[in-house]
Structures are given as C-alpha cells and as structure tokens.
Design an enzyme around this catalytic site. Sequence first.
Site, PDB file in Angstrom:
ATOM      1  N   GLU A 124       0.863  -1.178   0.000  1.00 42.46           N
ATOM      2  CA  GLU A 124       0.000   0.000   0.000  1.00 42.46           C
ATOM      3  C   GLU A 124       0.899   1.227   0.000  1.00 42.46           C
ATOM      4  OE1 GLU A 124      -2.473  -0.218   3.479  1.00 42.46           O
ATOM      5  OE2 GLU A 124      -3.548  -1.983   2.753  1.00 42.46           O
ATOM      6  N   GLN A 334      28.692  -2.859 -20.413  1.00 42.33           N
ATOM      7  CA  GLN A 334      30.077  -2.374 -20.512  1.00 42.33           C
ATOM      8  C   GLN A 334      30.826  -3.093 -21.636  1.00 42.33           C
ATOM      9  OE1 GLN A 334      31.011   0.148 -18.686  1.00 42.33           O
ATOM     10  NE2 GLN A 334      33.118   0.249 -19.398  1.00 42.33           N
ATOM     11  N   GLU A 361       9.165  -7.897  -4.045  1.00 42.63           N
ATOM     12  CA  GLU A 361       9.029  -9.020  -3.092  1.00 42.63           C
ATOM     13  C   GLU A 361       9.976  -8.847  -1.908  1.00 42.63           C
ATOM     14  OE1 GLU A 361       7.811 -12.854  -4.140  1.00 42.63           O
ATOM     15  OE2 GLU A 361       6.915 -12.217  -6.025  1.00 42.63           O
TER      16      GLU A 361
HETATM   17  N1  COS Z   1       6.446 -17.182   8.105  1.00 44.74           N
HETATM   18  C1  COS Z   1       5.439 -17.251   9.011  1.00 44.74           C
HETATM   19  N2  COS Z   1       5.159 -16.266   9.880  1.00 44.74           N
HETATM   20  C2  COS Z   1       5.915 -15.164   9.819  1.00 44.74           C
HETATM   21  C3  COS Z   1       6.976 -15.015   8.902  1.00 44.74           C
HETATM   22  C4  COS Z   1       7.228 -16.096   8.036  1.00 44.74           C
HETATM   23  N3  COS Z   1       8.224 -16.034   7.137  1.00 44.74           N
HETATM   24  N4  COS Z   1       7.553 -13.830   9.090  1.00 44.74           N
HETATM   25  C5  COS Z   1       6.892 -13.223  10.097  1.00 44.74           C
HETATM   26  N5  COS Z   1       5.895 -14.041  10.523  1.00 44.74           N
HETATM   27  C6  COS Z   1       4.996 -13.790  11.646  1.00 44.74           C
HETATM   28  C7  COS Z   1       5.839 -13.637  12.887  1.00 44.74           C
HETATM   29  O1  COS Z   1       6.095 -14.912  13.452  1.00 44.74           O
HETATM   30  C8  COS Z   1       5.022 -12.751  13.766  1.00 44.74           C
HETATM   31  O2  COS Z   1       4.084 -13.518  14.486  1.00 44.74           O
HETATM   32  P1  COS Z   1       4.265 -13.668  16.103  1.00 44.74           P
HETATM   33  O3  COS Z   1       4.065 -12.275  16.621  1.00 44.74           O
HETATM   34  O4  COS Z   1       3.204 -14.639  16.464  1.00 44.74           O
HETATM   35  O5  COS Z   1       5.661 -14.183  16.299  1.00 44.74           O
HETATM   36  C9  COS Z   1       4.249 -11.887  12.776  1.00 44.74           C
HETATM   37  O6  COS Z   1       4.306 -12.561  11.512  1.00 44.74           O
HETATM   38  C10 COS Z   1       4.863 -10.517  12.643  1.00 44.74           C
HETATM   39  O7  COS Z   1       6.199 -10.705  12.237  1.00 44.74           O
HETATM   40  P2  COS Z   1       7.350  -9.650  12.514  1.00 44.74           P
HETATM   41  O8  COS Z   1       7.262  -9.176  13.930  1.00 44.74           O
HETATM   42  O9  COS Z   1       8.630 -10.242  12.041  1.00 44.74           O
HETATM   43  O10 COS Z   1       6.887  -8.470  11.556  1.00 44.74           O
HETATM   44  P3  COS Z   1       7.582  -7.110  11.214  1.00 44.74           P
HETATM   45  O11 COS Z   1       6.538  -6.056  11.216  1.00 44.74           O
HETATM   46  O12 COS Z   1       8.819  -6.922  12.027  1.00 44.74           O
HETATM   47  O13 COS Z   1       7.993  -7.312   9.645  1.00 44.74           O
HETATM   48  C11 COS Z   1       9.435  -7.852   7.799  1.00 44.74           C
HETATM   49  C12 COS Z   1       9.001  -8.127   9.251  1.00 44.74           C
HETATM   50  C13 COS Z   1      10.135  -6.500   7.636  1.00 44.74           C
HETATM   51  C14 COS Z   1      10.402  -8.975   7.470  1.00 44.74           C
HETATM   52  C15 COS Z   1       8.186  -7.942   6.860  1.00 44.74           C
HETATM   53  O14 COS Z   1       7.319  -6.849   7.082  1.00 44.74           O
HETATM   54  C16 COS Z   1       8.554  -7.969   5.388  1.00 44.74           C
HETATM   55  O15 COS Z   1       8.886  -9.023   4.847  1.00 44.74           O
HETATM   56  N6  COS Z   1       8.489  -6.811   4.716  1.00 44.74           N
HETATM   57  C17 COS Z   1       8.685  -6.736   3.278  1.00 44.74           C
HETATM   58  C18 COS Z   1       7.371  -7.022   2.613  1.00 44.74           C
HETATM   59  C19 COS Z   1       7.554  -7.353   1.181  1.00 44.74           C
HETATM   60  O16 COS Z   1       8.272  -8.273   0.809  1.00 44.74           O
HETATM   61  N7  COS Z   1       6.855  -6.594   0.344  1.00 44.74           N
HETATM   62  C20 COS Z   1       6.872  -6.813  -1.035  1.00 44.74           C
HETATM   63  C21 COS Z   1       5.464  -6.814  -1.481  1.00 44.74           C
HETATM   64  S1  COS Z   1       5.004  -8.250  -2.258  1.00 44.74           S
HETATM   65  S2  COS Z   1       5.543  -7.869  -4.119  1.00 44.74           S
END
Ligand code: COS
Length: 383
Positions: A124, A334, A361
């Site tokens: 978003e 290059q 991603e």
């Molecule tokens: N598999 C399963 N569950 C997952 C997971 C995974 N790979 N990664 C995170 N979770 C779960 C966590 O376990 C957590 O649950 P609990 O609170 O029960 O432990 C919950 O999701 C929140 O996870 P977390 O605290 O790690 O979230 P954050 O807000 O810190 O975000 C990142 C972590 C930055 C890694 C995540 O937001 C991310 O991947 N961002 C990029 C998004 C992206 O790729 N965007 C591209 C768009 S798609 S083209």
Amino acid sequence: MFVLSEEHQAIREAVRAVAEAKVAPYAAQVDEEARYPREAHDALVAADFHAPHVPEEYGGAGADALATVLVIEEVARVCVSSSLIPAVNKLGSLPVILGGDETLKKNYLSRLAAGEGFSYCLSEPDAGSDAANQKTRAVRDGDHWVLDGTKRWISNAGESAFYTVLAQVDPAQRSKGITAFVVEATDEGVSFGAPEKKLGIKGSPTREVYLDAVRIPEDRIIGDVGQGFALAMQTLDHTRITIAAQAVGVAQGALDYALGYVQERQQFGKPISDFQGVQFMLADMGMKVEAARQLTYAAAGRSERGDDDLTFFGAAAKAFASDTAMQVTLDAVQLLGGYGYTRDYPVERMMRDAKITQIYEGTNQVQRIVMARQLLAGVQSTL
Ligand code: COS
C-alpha cells in the site's frame, strides 16, 4: 540435488523452445511500446507454462518448485516482463494453496490453470517494507465482508481476474488482525489506477488497485481471520525464489549475448575476447551466475519440502541472485560499449529489467533483515 533430474532437464528444454520461438521475438517491442506481452501470454497458456505450479488435481501442470523456477528462469532469459506471468500467478495464488479451503482451491485454482491471472495485493502507499502497517480495512456485514482501501505496485493489475487482498479487520491487533481475501476484478467497487511509468519490466502492468466498499461473500476469506500476515510472509518465503529465478534468467541472457558479441567485435586487429581484461570480466560473470543458480535451485528444494530453513534460503537466493543480475547485466552493457547503451541491442533492456529484482518481493535490505533474524534465532541449514 547436484544435478537436474532428466525430467527437470526436459522441462528446461521445452520452456527454452517456447521462449525462443514465441517470447523472444517480441521482447524488444513489448519494452519499447510498454505493452502487455500478449503473444507470450498466449504461448505460455497454450504450453501450460503460465501457472505451472497449480496441482494436477485442479487442472494444472503440477510442476514442483524447481520446475517452476526453471520455467521462470528460461522465460526471463529472453524477456523478464513475460516471466512475470508465471511468477505473479504463483504469488497471487499461493495464499489460497497454503491456507484456502477446498472450495476456494477448486474454484480459483482451476480457473487459474485454465488461463485467468492471479495477482497479489499486499503493498500500500504506506505499507512497503513495513508490510504489517495495512490501512485497507475489512468489516464484517452479516455473511459478507466489505473491503475499503488502496493497494499499490500491483503487478499485472487489470490483466488478472483474481486478487489476493490483505486487509486489516482489527487495527489494535496489528499483524494479528490482518486477513486475506480473494477479490475478483469484476466485483463491484474494484477499479485500477493508471499504469506506472517504470524503468524496466515495461511489459508487465503495475497499477494501483482501488477497493471502494467491495462486498464479498464470507467464503472468499483465505484461512482464518487474523491469519493473513503469516500467510503473506509464508507465501513470500516460497516466491522470493521465483524472483531469484528471474534474476538468474536475465543474468544468463545478458552473459550469453555478451559472449557472442565479444567474439565478433574486432578492435586492434583481433576479437576483443582475446584481451585478458575482457576475459576476467566474463569469468566473474559466469562464476556469479552459476553460484546464484545453485543457491536458487537449493532454495527451490527447501520450498518443495517446506524445510525449516526455507525463510533463510528464500531471502538469500533472492538477494544474491538479484545483486548478481544487476552486476552481470551492467557488465554486459560495458562489454558492448557504446552499442550496449543503445536500444538496438538487448543488454540495456536486461539491465533495466534486472533492477526490479533487487526491489520487489522485499528490498534486498529487507532480505538481509530476514536472514539475520533467522541466523540469530539459530535456524540451522538442512544441508
Ligand atoms: N512465516 C510465518 N510467519 C511469519 C513469517 C514467516 N516467514 N515472518 C513473520 N511471521 C509472523 C511472525 O512470526 C510474527 O508472528 P508472532 O508475533 O506470532 O511471532 C508476525 O508474523 C509478525 O512478524 P514480525 O514481527 O517479524 O513483523 P515485522 O513487522 O517486524 O515485519 C518484515 C518483518 C520486515 C520482514 C516484513 O514486514 C517484510 O517481509 N516486509 C517486506 C514485505 C515485502 O516483501 N513486500 C513486497 C510486497 S510483495 S511484491
């Protein structure tokens, strides 16, 4: 897995034949005109390579994760825009495969297998790297849900018939309130923004998706209320490997082109491939592409088995392969010198297309956060 099985090798050859005959001839034009690669779309659907991951029981080709990687790699070798067709279809539909009930799977996977597209709506305006910061709202209304919000950077938006949409049902719960739904392009209240004007992958439309009081029946929910964020992250663990496959493919395409060019191009009375400076560049390019490929295939094995270290491998393959693709395509430009900088040769397109693999991603900075967290949590490689 240190060699491809005969079956996987045969899939690579079959895809390469389709890619060279039906995708490559249009790649430059698709980029130049920033138009959807209709010829590639039709050829991929006809050969059942448009969504090869769909299981056979739903009418799909039933390709495993490695076979899907091979399809995407070979298409990206000639046209990255076209490789988004199988990649986006896997991304959009994987939440349904991982978390959907049987009715949802039967309905949507069979239509995907038959040729309709499936996009993924997580990002978003204010939720990019911070994916949990979802502003799209879903409110229950009897046996329906009503969705409101704006999704941004949605690949193949407008082309796809189906959309996995992440929405917040309870903001106080942050990630635990996020829920996934299937939205159809024809649902009332769904509309699309103007196509973004991009540096590369110009053949793949990237548009906003607007959800204006979109009322959908409750059986469109994927999994349970509050399960959406975990499903979205699990999906990315698997599909970051398909981005690595795009990166390996475009890097190989640029290396192949550069190898041909340096043996033809004469300077100082001999082919420039005779110069050691050029040879050192070629060697580095070949070495890096092969390392990226091996890491990507190893990650695909983890994806297929659902190993504990998939999260690390998905992030590592994506980051390493995309950084490799950027370097290798830059080096190809290059090596072609002034010619490489013109649109008469394909390597500048490949360089522009490679850039997105470091961004989408999850940026490569996010991949490093993901990897470090896995290392610090003590997740061991399955070897
Ligand atoms: N598999 C399963 N569950 C997952 C997971 C995974 N790979 N990664 C995170 N979770 C779960 C966590 O376990 C957590 O649950 P609990 O609170 O029960 O432990 C919950 O999701 C929140 O996870 P977390 O605290 O790690 O979230 P954050 O807000 O810190 O975000 C990142 C972590 C930055 C890694 C995540 O937001 C991310 O991947 N961002 C990029 C998004 C992206 O790729 N965007 C591209 C768009 S798609 S083209």
